[in-house]
Design a protein around this motif. Structure first.
Motif, PDB file in Angstrom:
ATOM      1  N   ALA A  35       4.882   3.177   9.320  1.00 23.30           N
ATOM      2  CA  ALA A  35       5.984   3.988   8.786  1.00 23.30           C
ATOM      3  C   ALA A  35       7.238   3.879   9.637  1.00 23.30           C
ATOM      4  N   ALA A  36       7.059   3.677  10.950  1.00 25.25           N
ATOM      5  CA  ALA A  36       8.210   3.630  11.864  1.00 25.25           C
ATOM      6  C   ALA A  36       9.126   2.446  11.579  1.00 25.25           C
ATOM      7  N   ASP A  37       8.576   1.346  11.095  1.00 22.28           N
ATOM      8  CA  ASP A  37       9.397   0.181  10.742  1.00 22.28           C
ATOM      9  C   ASP A  37       9.018  -0.245   9.325  1.00 22.28           C
ATOM     10  N   ILE A  38       9.426   0.562   8.398  1.00 21.59           N
ATOM     11  CA  ILE A  38       9.010   0.383   7.006  1.00 21.59           C
ATOM     12  C   ILE A  38       9.468  -0.955   6.433  1.00 21.59           C
ATOM     13  N   ALA A  39      10.639  -1.425   6.832  1.00 21.16           N
ATOM     14  CA  ALA A  39      11.136  -2.712   6.317  1.00 21.16           C
ATOM     15  C   ALA A  39      10.219  -3.849   6.758  1.00 21.16           C
ATOM     16  N   ALA A  40       9.852  -3.870   8.022  1.00 17.30           N
ATOM     17  CA  ALA A  40       8.938  -4.904   8.525  1.00 17.30           C
ATOM     18  C   ALA A  40       7.564  -4.770   7.875  1.00 17.30           C
ATOM     19  N   THR A  41       7.133  -3.546   7.650  1.00 18.72           N
ATOM     20  CA  THR A  41       5.839  -3.315   7.003  1.00 18.72           C
ATOM     21  C   THR A  41       5.839  -3.880   5.595  1.00 18.72           C
ATOM     22  N   ILE A  42       6.884  -3.596   4.841  1.00 17.83           N
ATOM     23  CA  ILE A  42       6.978  -4.093   3.464  1.00 17.83           C
ATOM     24  C   ILE A  42       7.025  -5.623   3.454  1.00 17.83           C
ATOM     25  N   ASP A  43       7.755  -6.207   4.409  1.00 16.75           N
ATOM     26  CA  ASP A  43       7.817  -7.665   4.509  1.00 16.75           C
ATOM     27  C   ASP A  43       6.441  -8.255   4.827  1.00 16.75           C
TER      28      ASP A  43
END
Length: 148
Positions: A35-43
């Protein structure tokens, strides 16, 4: 006044609490990290062929069910959900047994699933919100009491 012996937690109750906390820790940490780096997680999920809603659902599951297990609130459901999640993770993402690291992750996922299934059957124990609610709240529906 002297405290009642039965009102004090037994060693087994404390060990069950510790076990719940240790099982929950990995999910609370991982969910928070995702959750802390949602953009990287989604990628990252996209590289695995998984959509953004799946990434968000995984985060919600890890944090929500992890919290459920940790505090002992509807912990049977939380443990069951996390146990199934671990089985899915093991069989979908850690099946390259030629890699010792992948085999280790597969085995750890199975072990955590086993612990979660034991918790789903045994319940959270005396040191839990579930137990507090069952003792103090009247009129809890039978179906809800069964999952507590």
């Amino acid at each position: 006044m002297m405290e009642n012996a039965p009102s004090r937690p037994r060693l087994a109750d404390l060990i069950l609490l510790l076990g719940r906390l240790l099982l929950a820790l990995i999910f609370l940490h991982e969910g928070s990290t995702l959750a802390a780096d949602i953009a990287a997680t989604i990628d990252t999920f996209a590289t695995l062929g998984l959509s953004a809603p799946v990434a968000l659902a995984v985060i919600a599951l890890q944090i929500g069910a992890g919290f459920s297990v940790a505090v002992g609130f509807l912990s049977r459901l939380g443990a069951l959900a996390l146990g199934l999640f671990c089985l899915a993770t093991a069989f979908l993402f850690h099946t390259n047994f030629a890699s010792q690291n992948e085999l280790l992750h597969f085995e750890k996922d199975l072990a955590i699933a086993g612990g979660m299934f034991v918790l789903a059957v045994s319940g959270a124990g005396p040191i839990s919100i579930d137990n507090l609610l069952k003792r103090r709240v009247r009129g809890i529906p039978a179906w809800l009491r069964a999952v507590m």
